[in-house]
Design a protein around this motif. Sequence first.
Motif, PDB file in Angstrom:
ATOM      1  N   ILE A  39       0.832  -0.976   0.141  1.00  0.00           N
ATOM      2  CA  ILE A  39      -0.160  -0.053  -0.256  1.00  0.00           C
ATOM      3  C   ILE A  39       0.823   0.763   0.362  1.00  0.00           C
ATOM      4  CG2 ILE A  39      -1.714  -0.724   1.058  1.00  0.00           C
ATOM      5  CD1 ILE A  39      -1.293   0.375   3.495  1.00  0.00           C
ATOM      6  N   LYS A  44      -4.718   3.704   3.712  1.00  0.00           N
ATOM      7  CA  LYS A  44      -5.865   3.023   3.172  1.00  0.00           C
ATOM      8  C   LYS A  44      -5.846   1.591   3.020  1.00  0.00           C
ATOM      9  CE  LYS A  44      -6.829   5.922  -0.568  1.00  0.00           C
ATOM     10  NZ  LYS A  44      -6.769   7.001  -0.238  1.00  0.00           N
ATOM     11  N   SER A  46      -5.929  -1.897   4.996  1.00  0.00           N
ATOM     12  CA  SER A  46      -6.995  -2.825   4.890  1.00  0.00           C
ATOM     13  C   SER A  46      -7.282  -3.786   6.269  1.00  0.00           C
ATOM     14  CB  SER A  46      -6.489  -4.612   3.637  1.00  0.00           C
ATOM     15  OG  SER A  46      -5.800  -3.790   2.644  1.00  0.00           O
TER      16      SER A  46
END
Length: 235
Positions: A39, A44, A46
């Motif tokens: 990432i 962001k 997960s």
Amino acid sequence: VATNLSLELKKKGYKIVEVWSKTEASAAILANKLNCNIISNLDKISKTDLIIISVKDKYIKEVIDNIADKNTAIVHTSGCVDLSVFAENKNPAVFYPLQSFNKNIDVKFKNLPICIESNNRELEEKLVKIANSITKSVHLVNSEQREKLHIAAVFACNFTNHMLSISNKIMNDNSMDFDILKPLIEHTFKKAIKNTPKEMQTGPAIREEYNIIEKHLNILEENHDLQILYSKITN
């Protein structure tokens, strides 16, 4: 730390979901070894069970502040940063492997000490379970103890290694091979590990051989820094 720890966790069956690094190239190298995603933005991340932060101490707070998810369990792996760095995070902890790491050198985790701290009993138990899956040496250590442990580790590892570097230079500067000292070094560490280091102390200082100490200080006259270092430790 990130490389060695994540590879060991993967080996034990834990799924590494994704990797973030300051540079995408570094993240890609580790992600490739772990067969996981990378990432580019910390906001962001997960959905996962645990976030592990393994960055230099001076960047830990910055990384934490940039992680939008404040509910997921999160740990850092530092020996010198206390729990207050997590501020708004609801499930913070420390997962500190006490070892000197290099991403190009494999580390055996079997007896490697892992120190855990959390103000959440349930999270603490889960982290102990994870730690027990990779090592036989798991310890509950609070922030104050961990800071003292880190200082002790600096003396035992970093300072000791620097002393060996000085020895190496003295040998090289005088056209001698450092290998000559290796049996002595090996014997010294074996004695210190098997016994109480203080009881194993040898040398001109413990024997009060002031004439030898004076001679050594005279030899070191051209290198003032080493002369001071020799004198302070001798004292």
